[in-house]
Structure formats: structure tokens, C-alpha cells
Design a protein around this motif. Structure first.
Motif, short mmCIF file in Angstrom:
data_model
loop_
_atom_site.label_atom_id
_atom_site.label_comp_id
_atom_site.label_asym_id
_atom_site.label_seq_id
_atom_site.Cartn_x
_atom_site.Cartn_y
_atom_site.Cartn_z
N LEU A 3 0.84 -1.19 0.00
CA LEU A 3 0.00 0.00 0.00
C LEU A 3 0.87 1.24 0.00
O LEU A 3 1.90 1.28 0.66
CB LEU A 3 -0.89 0.03 1.25
N LYS A 4 0.41 2.24 -0.74
CA LYS A 4 1.13 3.50 -0.82
C LYS A 4 0.25 4.56 -0.14
O LYS A 4 -0.95 4.65 -0.45
CB LYS A 4 1.28 3.84 -2.31
N PRO A 5 0.80 5.32 0.78
CA PRO A 5 -0.05 6.33 1.43
C PRO A 5 -0.58 7.33 0.41
O PRO A 5 0.16 7.79 -0.46
CB PRO A 5 0.89 7.03 2.41
N ILE A 6 -1.87 7.65 0.51
CA ILE A 6 -2.42 8.70 -0.34
C ILE A 6 -2.44 10.03 0.41
O ILE A 6 -2.55 11.08 -0.20
CB ILE A 6 -3.84 8.36 -0.86
N VAL A 115 -2.64 7.35 5.43
CA VAL A 115 -4.01 7.08 5.00
C VAL A 115 -3.95 6.27 3.72
O VAL A 115 -3.25 6.64 2.77
CB VAL A 115 -4.78 8.40 4.75
N TRP A 116 -4.66 5.14 3.70
CA TRP A 116 -4.65 4.27 2.51
C TRP A 116 -5.82 4.54 1.60
O TRP A 116 -5.77 4.29 0.40
CB TRP A 116 -4.69 2.79 2.91
#
Lengths: 139, 139
Positions: A3-6, A115-116
């Protein structure tokens, strides 16, 4: 899956707090994701999917409500953050959207949490888009 | 952050289906996570956090409800799977827990989807643990 933080949570809170319900947090989005926020301001409540970035490890059994007088149960029968994947999920009140910042109330995440995802609250979708789910029988 | 599947979805569904609400799925857990399931059977509804494992890429703007007659909105104002992080979030009916298998109804995930987490539905927590949240003012 990676997952990459948005976005990142900014609320100045670095330790346990008594009443997360009153905490206002700013979700500061990465510029590339800002176009995806259009229309979000129409919702009163949203889900925030975020990372418990300070937690390490997990335990199979916990006391519900952090109450040692309650018998141990499986961690999946609770919302404890000591879970295998450090994914938090909280319904919050949407205060406002301005530029790259989404302000919310009631998010139980520490300052700096990644935040994902954010998703509109499902009951509000019906109101906002004027679409009604086929009514299900109560189960 | 890296997520590790705790379970895999088994329901035989490999393409779009008309009514996910009636679909029963088995979540087959990795043995190491089975002790964490104790007590989950007391809940009637749970959240399933899973991966849209067949989706690639994302788009900033989508038509709500896959309806091209509706104006484009930001992807975060919808539940579209074409989001930056492929995290699905669905409230399902808990049918039963047996050994390493959790059977649920209403999960909109294809066969083979990775499960990242299951969490009890928050309103059921009050019933199951006999604990009541301090009542909030309606906002």
C-alpha cells in the motif's frame, strides 16, 4: 500487496487520548491524488482506512474494550490494533475539503498515520446520488 | 506498508455477477490466524477488508454507479475499485465459523481475493459485549 499512502494524518496527537470523537484531523493528500477528491465534500460521513503505523506484532487473544475483567477473545472479534495487518477503519464526520486537505472529526489515528483510502459512507451514497439500494429483508 | 493475506476468498465467482447480496463466500484462514477467530461467531455482521486483486492502475474521475449519464466525480467520492490502493471494504452477514473457515453472505469479492482483515460490525459490539458507547449528539 503493497500500500502507498495517499495522505498523512495531521492532528498533533502523539499518545493515547480520552475522547477521539472530538478530535479534528487534517488528512493532507499527496498532490497526485487531489483530483480524486472532487465531489467528496457532498458527503457528511466518510470511512477512513489508515495504518496503525506505531504498532508492531500481533496477538491472537485480547481482552475486549481493554478491560482485563472480560475473558480473552480472538483479536478478530475485536477492533484492537494488535492485529496481523495494521489496518484501521473508522467512520468519521467530514468537516470540509479544501485543496489537498480533508478535515475530519472523530478519527482515532495518531499524528503522522498513513491514509490508505477514503470512501463515502454507504448510507450517504443514497442521499447524494439519489440512488436507492433494492431493499433487503431484515436478516 | 506491506499486507499479508490472512485468508483467501472461495466462492467460485470469477466474473461480474448481478447480485452479490446473495453470494455465500468462504474465507479460508491461514492456520496461524485461526486462534484469532475465537468469539467471532457471536457477531451477526462483520466487516471484511480485502484486496481487489484483479485490478490494476487507478483513475481520478469515475461515473458514480457505473452510470455514464451521471457526471464524473472523484474516485474517493465513490466506492469504485479503480482506486490507488486496492482495498475493498464490505459489511457482510456472518453465516458461521468452523475451524479455519468463516462463511459470509454478501461479499462482493472474486474467488481468490486476499483477505487483509475482518472486524466486528460496530453496532453489534454493543450487543455482544454489553457495552454502550456514550451517546453522542446527532451531528
Amino acid at each position: 500487496m503493497k500500500l502507498k499512502p495517499i495522505a498523512v494524518v495531521r492532528n498533533g496527537i502523539r499518545g493515547q487520548t480520552d475522547d477521539w470523537d472530538v478530535v479534528e484531523s487534517r488528512l493532507v493528500f499527496e498532490p497526485e491524488y487531489v483530483p480524486g477528491l472532487e465531489g467528496l465534500e457532498r458527503f457528511r460521513h466518510i470511512w477512513v482506512v489508515f495504518g496503525f503505523h506505531k504498532k508492531r506484532g500481533w496477538v491472537a487473544k485480547v481482552h475486549p474494550m481493554h478491560d482485563p475483567s472480560r475473558p480473552l477473545v480472538g483479536v478478530f472479534a475485536t477492533r484492537s490494533p494488535t492485529r496481523p495487518n495494521k489496518v484501521g477503519l473508522t467512520k468519521v464526520e467530514l468537516v470540509g475539503v479544501r485543496g489537498r486537505t480533508v478535515t475530519v472529526k472523530g478519527l482515532d489515528a495518531f499524528d503522522g498515520s498513513p491514509v490508505w483510502d477514503v470512501k463515502p459512507f454507504e448510507d450517504d451514497i443514497e442521499d447524494v446520488y439519489g440512488w436507492r439500494r433494492p431493499r433487503r429483508k431484515k436478516t
